[in-house]
Design a protein around this motif. Structure first.
Motif, PDB file in Angstrom:
ATOM      1  N   ASN A  30       0.735  -1.277  -0.067  1.00 26.94           N
ATOM      2  CA  ASN A  30       0.187  -0.084  -0.037  1.00 26.94           C
ATOM      3  C   ASN A  30       0.989   1.321  -0.034  1.00 26.94           C
ATOM      4  O   ASN A  30       0.492   2.213  -0.494  1.00 26.94           O
ATOM      5  CB  ASN A  30      -0.952  -0.042   1.284  1.00 26.94           C
ATOM      6  CG  ASN A  30      -2.116  -0.885   0.978  1.00 26.94           C
ATOM      7  OD1 ASN A  30      -2.782  -0.887  -0.368  1.00 26.94           O
ATOM      8  ND2 ASN A  30      -2.656  -1.742   2.102  1.00 26.94           N
ATOM      9  N   LYS A  33       2.129   1.409  -3.663  1.00 26.15           N
ATOM     10  CA  LYS A  33       0.787   1.990  -4.614  1.00 26.15           C
ATOM     11  C   LYS A  33       0.380   3.104  -4.221  1.00 26.15           C
ATOM     12  O   LYS A  33       0.259   3.838  -5.207  1.00 26.15           O
ATOM     13  CB  LYS A  33      -0.251   0.829  -4.194  1.00 26.15           C
ATOM     14  CG  LYS A  33      -1.637   1.188  -4.827  1.00 26.15           C
ATOM     15  CD  LYS A  33      -2.767   0.368  -4.636  1.00 26.15           C
ATOM     16  CE  LYS A  33      -3.810   0.937  -3.380  1.00 26.15           C
ATOM     17  NZ  LYS A  33      -5.188   0.248  -3.119  1.00 26.15           N
ATOM     18  N   TRP A  34       0.207   3.792  -2.978  1.00 25.81           N
ATOM     19  CA  TRP A  34      -0.267   5.135  -2.772  1.00 25.81           C
ATOM     20  C   TRP A  34       0.743   6.110  -3.294  1.00 25.81           C
ATOM     21  O   TRP A  34       0.262   7.028  -3.562  1.00 25.81           O
ATOM     22  CB  TRP A  34      -0.741   5.280  -1.450  1.00 25.81           C
ATOM     23  CG  TRP A  34      -2.055   4.638  -1.314  1.00 25.81           C
ATOM     24  CD1 TRP A  34      -2.164   3.301  -0.546  1.00 25.81           C
ATOM     25  CD2 TRP A  34      -3.564   4.843  -1.573  1.00 25.81           C
ATOM     26  NE1 TRP A  34      -3.467   3.138  -0.728  1.00 25.81           N
ATOM     27  CE2 TRP A  34      -4.320   3.945  -1.541  1.00 25.81           C
ATOM     28  CE3 TRP A  34      -3.695   6.220  -2.745  1.00 25.81           C
ATOM     29  CZ2 TRP A  34      -5.579   4.094  -2.018  1.00 25.81           C
ATOM     30  CZ3 TRP A  34      -4.958   6.109  -3.068  1.00 25.81           C
ATOM     31  CH2 TRP A  34      -6.069   5.036  -2.767  1.00 25.81           C
ATOM     32  N   VAL A  37       0.152   6.081  -6.901  1.00 24.72           N
ATOM     33  CA  VAL A  37      -1.137   6.873  -7.103  1.00 24.72           C
ATOM     34  C   VAL A  37      -0.954   8.588  -7.137  1.00 24.72           C
ATOM     35  O   VAL A  37      -1.527   9.193  -8.197  1.00 24.72           O
ATOM     36  CB  VAL A  37      -2.305   6.634  -6.319  1.00 24.72           C
ATOM     37  CG1 VAL A  37      -3.740   7.417  -6.231  1.00 24.72           C
ATOM     38  CG2 VAL A  37      -2.836   5.050  -6.496  1.00 24.72           C
ATOM     39  N   CYS A 161      -6.251   6.587 -10.821  1.00 24.05           N
ATOM     40  CA  CYS A 161      -7.336   6.283 -10.146  1.00 24.05           C
ATOM     41  C   CYS A 161      -7.583   4.748 -10.158  1.00 24.05           C
ATOM     42  O   CYS A 161      -8.021   3.992  -9.124  1.00 24.05           O
ATOM     43  CB  CYS A 161      -8.739   6.854 -10.493  1.00 24.05           C
ATOM     44  SG  CYS A 161      -8.312   8.656 -10.239  1.00 24.05           S
ATOM     45  N   ALA A 164      -5.451   3.163  -7.650  1.00 21.81           N
ATOM     46  CA  ALA A 164      -5.817   3.348  -6.391  1.00 21.81           C
ATOM     47  C   ALA A 164      -6.849   2.056  -6.036  1.00 21.81           C
ATOM     48  O   ALA A 164      -7.104   1.803  -5.036  1.00 21.81           O
ATOM     49  CB  ALA A 164      -6.563   4.575  -6.188  1.00 21.81           C
TER      50      ALA A 164
END
Length: 171
Positions: A30, A33-34, A37, A161, A164
Motif C-alpha cells: 500500500n 501503491k499510494w 497513485v 485512480c 488506487a
C-alpha cells in the motif's frame, strides 16, 4: 533512460527478494501503491494545468550548451519515478524472472544478464517511441500540444485512480 534505470532497480529488488516481501506485506504494498497513485495524479494535474507550449524540436539548436538540459533531467526523473513507484513492476519481475533462472548456478550473474537484456530491449523500444515522437512533434502546433497535454493529463489521472483500486489479490 529513466525507465531503463528503473528496470535495473526493479530487477535488483526482485533479485533481493523485495518483490516477494511486497507481495506478502499489505503495508509495504500500500505504501508503494499510494506513492504511485499520488505521483500519477500529480503528473496528470500538472499536464492539465500546462500551457501546452511546444518545446524545442529534437535536433534543433536551443541555445543550451553541452550536457543535460533541465528539461531532460526532469523527463529522466519523471520516467524513473513513474516506473519505480508502480508496485506491479516489482511483482512482475518477481514472478517473471525466476522462470529463466537456473538455481544450480550463481544467481547474481543470471539476474545481471536478464537485467541487461531487459534494459536493452526497453531502451530500443523507447528509442523507437522517441523517434516517432520527434517526427510527430514537427507536425504539432501549440494548439495540438495543448490538446495532447490535456489528453495525457486526463489519462494519467485515470491511471492513478485505477491504481488506487488495485488490491493485492488483483496482482
Amino acid at each position: 533512460m529513466g525507465a531503463a534505470l528503473s528496470d535495473g532497480v526493479l530487477i535488483a529488488a526482485a533479485g533481493l527478494g523485495l518483490g516477494a516481501v511486497l507481495a506478502t506485506s499489505a503495508v509495504l504494498f500500500n505504501v508503494v501503491k499510494w506513492a504511485g497513485v499520488a505521483y500519477l495524479v500529480w503528473l496528470g494535474v500538472q499536464m492539465l494545468r500546462s500551457a501546452g507550449e511546444m518545446g524545442p524540436v529534437p535536433g534543433q539548436k536551443n541555445g543550451q550548451g553541452k550536457g543535460a538540459s533541465p528539461r531532460r533531467l526532469t523527463l529522466f526523473r519523471k520516467s524513473f519515478l513513474v516506473a519505480v513507484t508502480n508496485p506491479k513492476g516489482y511483482l512482475f519481475f518477481t514472478a517473471f524472472l525466476p522462470q529463466f533462472l537456473n538455481p544450480s548456478e550463481p544467481l547474481l550473474m543470471q539476474y545481471a544478464r536478464l537485467a541487461l537484456v531487459f534494459i536493452a530491449v526497453d531502451v530500443a523500444v523507447m528509442a523507437i517511441y522517441a523517434g516517432l515522437g520527434a517526427k510527430a512533434v514537427q507536425f504539432l502546433s501549440n494548439r495540438g500540444a495543448l490538446w495532447l497535454d490535456r489528453t495525457c493529463g486526463g489519462l494519467l489521472i485515470i491511471l492513478g485512480c485505477a491504481l488506487a483500486l488495485v488490491r493485492r489479490s488483483d496482482v
